[in-house]
Design an enzyme around this catalytic site. Structure first.
Site, short mmCIF file in Angstrom:
data_model
loop_
_atom_site.label_atom_id
_atom_site.label_comp_id
_atom_site.label_asym_id
_atom_site.label_seq_id
_atom_site.Cartn_x
_atom_site.Cartn_y
_atom_site.Cartn_z
N ASP A 102 -10.18 3.40 -3.51
CA ASP A 102 -11.14 2.34 -2.39
C ASP A 102 -12.34 2.53 -3.48
OD1 ASP A 102 -8.22 2.17 -1.73
OD2 ASP A 102 -9.69 2.15 0.36
N ASP A 115 1.12 -1.43 -0.11
CA ASP A 115 0.22 0.29 -0.23
C ASP A 115 0.83 1.08 -0.21
OD1 ASP A 115 -2.14 1.46 0.12
OD2 ASP A 115 -2.77 0.79 1.67
C1 GAL Z 1 -6.25 0.98 1.59
C2 GAL Z 1 -6.02 0.68 0.60
C3 GAL Z 1 -7.23 -0.01 0.09
C4 GAL Z 1 -7.29 -1.41 1.69
C5 GAL Z 1 -6.81 -0.03 3.04
C6 GAL Z 1 -6.21 -0.79 4.18
O1 GAL Z 1 -4.91 2.61 0.83
O2 GAL Z 1 -6.31 0.91 -1.02
O3 GAL Z 1 -7.03 -1.64 -0.57
O4 GAL Z 1 -6.07 -2.21 1.90
O5 GAL Z 1 -6.31 0.62 2.55
O6 GAL Z 1 -6.47 -0.39 5.27
#
Ligand code: GAL
Length: 390
Positions: A193, A135
């Site tokens: 997301d 991430d």
């Molecule tokens: C976001 C990511 C999501 C999930 C989330 C968890 O940055 O895009 O898919 O992994 O973090 O905190």
């Protein structure tokens, strides 16, 4: 930037398929939910349909490293550790994925891998992990070091770890990763997301791929499809543009919305990663997720996505997307309106090289017909018909 992989690695020769904990559990999962998900993947037939990765997103790891500085599983929720879990999943014919971050912290404030790339990649290899979602949170480092550098450092560490590990880059489309993500990951996210909403945004202010305020989360299904109009040309076998986890079976989308969502993710060659609670899916949703002919579009050996056909689409009303398959081609016709519409599409106008007669099959209904080189149908609200032509 030079490509790290000169040919498509066998690992990602088709888009990855599996399940990820985030959309349903957020960070609240544990050993017993994971065992339940694993057995449901098998008993529901999802594993046999191709969904073999079980990916633990935010929540699997502890808030601190071990005293000697190694990543460790959350001591309360995953007390047995990762290696026994990986062994168990492998015995079931499944593969294990984990989540980490290219900064000093993950989005949930657990340890990130910045400065620890080699050490963490080696831990993953030792545990028998098969998939690493990486991430873009992490605070300070995320701002001062280019994503290309942060994500590439981990790519090299994984390659040197001695184990083949699928590398899923999660950079939210911030710095237009379709220009560099394919040189680094087996797949890379192209948007903020997804949220369990077909049409209404809860964040995600950008409506086009090159808009700068991409937002971090809350993108609807249709908004992600809209961005792919501009960037489907970057879709490439072995380095897949990732439209984010599926919301099929999450929230209150109608069956037609769920079919549209799934058909576009499949035909655009996005990874197919289920985000719904598979322990309590309706039969209708399970059928959508297991639809063999739609999955076959996604896993087609040619690896080419559909493209938006502007000339025969009507802005805000009817979208037509078309593309080539190893054998034949595929056409998606999407009614973007909240009411039924009659559509008529001439298959000769789609740039597929269709001249005379064709054989066509609509994949959701399973109805086939021959000879007519046009499609005339009534589409229900938000419905997508999927025609496979030969
Ligand atoms: C976001 C990511 C999501 C999930 C989330 C968890 O940055 O895009 O898919 O992994 O973090 O905190």
């Amino acid at each position: 930037m030079s490509r790290l992989h000169t040919s498509a690695p066998p690992l990602a020769s088709t888009p990855q398929m599996g399940f990820n904990t985030w959309n349903t559990f957020k960070a609240n999962h544990n050993e017993s939910t994971t065992h339940e998900i694993a057995s449901t993947l098998i008993s529901s037939g999802l594993k046999d349909a191709g969904y073999t990765y079980l990916i633990l997103d935010e929540g699997w790891s502890d808030y601190t490293r071990t005293a000697s500085g190694f990543l460790q599983s959350n001591q309360t929720t995953y007390p047995s550790g990762i290696k026994p879990l990986a062994d168990r999943l492998h015995r079931l014919g499944l593969k294990l994925g984990l989540y980490g971050d290219s900064g000093i912290l993950t989005c949930g404030f657990r340890p990130g891998s910045w400065g620890y790339e080699e050490r963490d990649a080696n831990s993953l290899a030792e545990w028998g992990v098969d998939y690493w979602k990486y991430d873009n949170c992490g605070g300070f480092q995320a701002m001062t070091h280019a994503p290309q550098e942060r994500f590439n450092t981990m790519a090299r560490a994984l390659m040197d770890s001695g184990r083949e590990i699928f590398y899923s880059v999660c950079e939210w489309g911030f710095q237009f990763p379709w220009h560099w993500g394919g040189g680094i990951g087996h797949s890379y996210r192209m948007s903020g997301d997804i949220t369990a909403s077909f049409i209404n945004e809860t964040g995600c202010p950008c409506k086009t791929a090159y808009c700068l305020n991409t937002g971090y989360a809350g993108c609807s299904v249709t908004s992600i499809i809209r961005k792919m109009r501009e960037i489907s040309v970057y879709q490439e076998k072995g380095h897949w543009l990732d439209m984010d986890m599926l919301e099929v079976g999450v929230g209150d989308m109608t069956v037609y919305m769920q079919q549209t969502h799934f058909a576009f993710w499949a035909a655009l060659k996005s990874p197919l990663i289920i985000g719904a609670d598979i322990r309590s899916l309706s039969e209708e949703t399970l059928e959508i997720l297991k639809n063999k002919e739609i999955i076959a579009l996604n896993q087609d050996p040619l690896g080419l996505p559909v493209h938006y056909v502007e000339g025969v689409s009507e802005e805000g009303s009817i979208q037509v997307w078309a593309g080539k398959l190893e054998k034949g081609s595929v056409v998606l016709v999407f009614n973007e309106k909240s009411y039924p519409q009659d559509v008529s599409v001439s298959l000769k106008d789609l740039g597929l090289g269709i001249r005379g007669k064709v054989r066509a099959r609509e994949l959701w209904s399973g109805k086939s017909w021959g000879s007519n080189a046009s499609v005339e149908r009534t589409l229900q609200a938000y419905q997508t018909l999927v025609f496979r032509l030969s």
